[in-house]
Design a protein around this motif. Structure first.
Motif, PDB file in Angstrom:
ATOM      1  N   UNK A   1     -11.286 -21.444   6.894  1.00  0.00           N
ATOM      2  CA  UNK A   1     -12.577 -21.310   6.487  1.00  0.00           C
ATOM      3  C   UNK A   1     -12.029 -20.887   4.632  1.00  0.00           C
ATOM      4  N   UNK A   2     -10.854 -20.324   4.685  1.00  0.00           N
ATOM      5  CA  UNK A   2     -10.646 -20.075   3.181  1.00  0.00           C
ATOM      6  C   UNK A   2      -9.918 -21.142   2.523  1.00  0.00           C
ATOM      7  N   UNK A   3      -9.774 -22.379   3.148  1.00  0.00           N
ATOM      8  CA  UNK A   3      -9.040 -23.420   2.554  1.00  0.00           C
ATOM      9  C   UNK A   3      -9.699 -23.670   1.125  1.00  0.00           C
ATOM     10  N   UNK A   4     -10.795 -23.902   0.881  1.00  0.00           N
ATOM     11  CA  UNK A   4     -11.507 -24.124  -0.158  1.00  0.00           C
ATOM     12  C   UNK A   4     -11.062 -23.087  -1.310  1.00  0.00           C
ATOM     13  N   UNK A   5     -11.315 -21.874  -0.965  1.00  0.00           N
ATOM     14  CA  UNK A   5     -10.949 -20.789  -1.748  1.00  0.00           C
ATOM     15  C   UNK A   5      -9.616 -20.789  -2.378  1.00  0.00           C
ATOM     16  N   UNK A   6      -8.413 -21.207  -1.260  1.00  0.00           N
ATOM     17  CA  UNK A   6      -7.161 -21.356  -1.625  1.00  0.00           C
ATOM     18  C   UNK A   6      -6.819 -22.436  -2.400  1.00  0.00           C
ATOM     19  N   UNK A   7      -7.544 -23.518  -2.427  1.00  0.00           N
ATOM     20  CA  UNK A   7      -7.321 -24.632  -3.326  1.00  0.00           C
ATOM     21  C   UNK A   7      -7.725 -24.348  -4.638  1.00  0.00           C
ATOM     22  N   UNK A   8      -8.899 -23.522  -4.580  1.00  0.00           N
ATOM     23  CA  UNK A   8      -9.491 -23.488  -5.951  1.00  0.00           C
ATOM     24  C   UNK A   8      -8.404 -22.464  -6.684  1.00  0.00           C
ATOM     25  N   UNK A   9      -7.624 -21.298  -5.820  1.00  0.00           N
ATOM     26  CA  UNK A   9      -6.747 -20.510  -6.658  1.00  0.00           C
ATOM     27  C   UNK A   9      -5.557 -21.384  -7.109  1.00  0.00           C
ATOM     28  N   UNK A  10      -5.138 -22.524  -6.503  1.00  0.00           N
ATOM     29  CA  UNK A  10      -4.050 -23.211  -6.706  1.00  0.00           C
ATOM     30  C   UNK A  10      -4.563 -23.973  -8.157  1.00  0.00           C
ATOM     31  N   UNK A  11      -5.699 -24.400  -8.115  1.00  0.00           N
ATOM     32  CA  UNK A  11      -6.214 -25.051  -9.274  1.00  0.00           C
ATOM     33  C   UNK A  11      -6.031 -24.044 -10.654  1.00  0.00           C
ATOM     34  N   UNK A  12      -6.522 -22.911 -10.349  1.00  0.00           N
ATOM     35  CA  UNK A  12      -6.242 -21.769 -11.254  1.00  0.00           C
ATOM     36  C   UNK A  12      -4.853 -21.398 -11.830  1.00  0.00           C
ATOM     37  N   UNK A  13      -4.159 -21.583 -10.704  1.00  0.00           N
ATOM     38  CA  UNK A  13      -2.717 -21.175 -11.028  1.00  0.00           C
ATOM     39  C   UNK A  13      -2.110 -22.411 -12.067  1.00  0.00           C
ATOM     40  N   UNK A  14      -2.502 -23.609 -11.542  1.00  0.00           N
ATOM     41  CA  UNK A  14      -1.679 -24.900 -12.215  1.00  0.00           C
ATOM     42  C   UNK A  14      -2.432 -24.967 -13.516  1.00  0.00           C
ATOM     43  N   UNK A  15      -3.686 -24.471 -14.058  1.00  0.00           N
ATOM     44  CA  UNK A  15      -3.828 -24.572 -15.342  1.00  0.00           C
ATOM     45  C   UNK A  15      -3.578 -23.258 -16.115  1.00  0.00           C
ATOM     46  N   UNK A  16      -3.265 -22.113 -15.320  1.00  0.00           N
ATOM     47  CA  UNK A  16      -2.818 -20.961 -16.316  1.00  0.00           C
ATOM     48  C   UNK A  16      -1.670 -21.162 -17.232  1.00  0.00           C
ATOM     49  N   UNK A  17      -1.829 -20.854 -18.400  1.00  0.00           N
ATOM     50  CA  UNK A  17      -0.783 -21.236 -19.417  1.00  0.00           C
ATOM     51  C   UNK A  17       0.182 -20.070 -19.467  1.00  0.00           C
ATOM     52  N   UNK A  18      -0.215 -18.827 -19.079  1.00  0.00           N
ATOM     53  CA  UNK A  18       0.784 -17.830 -18.773  1.00  0.00           C
ATOM     54  C   UNK A  18       1.535 -17.644 -17.628  1.00  0.00           C
ATOM     55  N   UNK A  19       1.242 -18.448 -16.660  1.00  0.00           N
ATOM     56  CA  UNK A  19       2.145 -18.476 -15.562  1.00  0.00           C
ATOM     57  C   UNK A  19       3.270 -19.332 -15.809  1.00  0.00           C
ATOM     58  N   UNK A  20       4.500 -18.956 -15.146  1.00  0.00           N
ATOM     59  CA  UNK A  20       5.547 -19.815 -15.291  1.00  0.00           C
ATOM     60  C   UNK A  20       5.647 -21.185 -14.953  1.00  0.00           C
ATOM     61  N   UNK A  21       6.437 -22.013 -15.514  1.00  0.00           N
ATOM     62  CA  UNK A  21       6.303 -23.498 -15.237  1.00  0.00           C
ATOM     63  C   UNK A  21       6.546 -23.723 -13.712  1.00  0.00           C
ATOM     64  N   UNK A  22       7.426 -22.828 -13.119  1.00  0.00           N
ATOM     65  CA  UNK A  22       7.712 -23.277 -11.926  1.00  0.00           C
ATOM     66  C   UNK A  22       6.522 -22.801 -11.011  1.00  0.00           C
ATOM     67  N   UNK A  23       5.818 -22.011 -11.256  1.00  0.00           N
ATOM     68  CA  UNK A  23       4.610 -21.615 -10.349  1.00  0.00           C
ATOM     69  C   UNK A  23       3.693 -22.640 -10.591  1.00  0.00           C
ATOM     70  N   UNK A  24       3.389 -22.992 -12.045  1.00  0.00           N
ATOM     71  CA  UNK A  24       2.403 -24.211 -12.148  1.00  0.00           C
ATOM     72  C   UNK A  24       2.732 -25.328 -11.356  1.00  0.00           C
ATOM     73  N   UNK A  25       3.861 -25.688 -11.457  1.00  0.00           N
ATOM     74  CA  UNK A  25       4.569 -27.035 -10.705  1.00  0.00           C
ATOM     75  C   UNK A  25       4.367 -26.912  -9.110  1.00  0.00           C
ATOM     76  N   UNK A  26       4.612 -25.675  -8.594  1.00  0.00           N
ATOM     77  CA  UNK A  26       4.467 -25.544  -7.110  1.00  0.00           C
ATOM     78  C   UNK A  26       3.043 -25.735  -6.720  1.00  0.00           C
ATOM     79  N   UNK A  27       2.128 -24.938  -7.644  1.00  0.00           N
ATOM     80  CA  UNK A  27       0.687 -25.206  -7.235  1.00  0.00           C
ATOM     81  C   UNK A  27       0.210 -26.824  -7.540  1.00  0.00           C
ATOM     82  N   UNK A  28       0.569 -27.423  -8.267  1.00  0.00           N
ATOM     83  CA  UNK A  28       0.212 -28.802  -8.492  1.00  0.00           C
ATOM     84  C   UNK A  28       0.917 -29.597  -7.137  1.00  0.00           C
ATOM     85  N   UNK A  29       1.890 -29.178  -6.650  1.00  0.00           N
ATOM     86  CA  UNK A  29       2.542 -30.001  -5.859  1.00  0.00           C
ATOM     87  C   UNK A  29       2.078 -29.668  -4.445  1.00  0.00           C
TER      88      UNK A  29
END
Length: 105
Positions: A1-29
């Motif tokens: 039931x939380x799959x949509x919220x988890x995917x939304x959080x991955x989108x937030x991490x992917x576009x967060x410019x303060x997050x390390x590149x490795x985290x942003x890349x893992x979120x995109x993958x």
């Protein structure tokens, strides 16, 4: 039931410019993987043939056993029949032209 919220959080991490590149890349993958667009997967397939091959089965009907007496042989095609002679037409006699016969005075 939380799959949509988890995917939304991955989108937030992917576009967060303060997050390390490795985290942003893992979120995109992870997002691409959830969308069914994962990296290529190589599949190795081995084929094993048991028994005679298709070629061997087909050739079994073609091979003729002539026994041990045949040492060397070759296939000789029959010669085509000779054409029948044509009937000769009679020759017409040669006509000669004499100017004296046609010159009228």
């Amino acid at each position: 039931m939380a799959a949509d919220r988890a995917a939304a959080q991955l989108v937030v991490l992917m576009y967060d410019k303060t997050a390390p590149h490795a985290v942003r890349l893992a979120a995109a993958r992870d997002l691409l993987d959830r969308a069914g667009l994962s990296a290529r997967t190589a599949v190795d397939v081995d084929v094993a043939v048991h028994g005679p091959s298709l070629l061997e089965r087909n050739l079994a009907d073609v091979v003729i056993d002539y026994g041990e007496d045949v040492v060397d042989a070759e296939v000789v095609e029959p010669e085509p029949p000779a054409p029948e002679p044509r009937a000769l037409r009679p020759r017409r006699g040669k006509r000669s032209y004499r100017s004296a016969d046609h010159d009228a005075p």
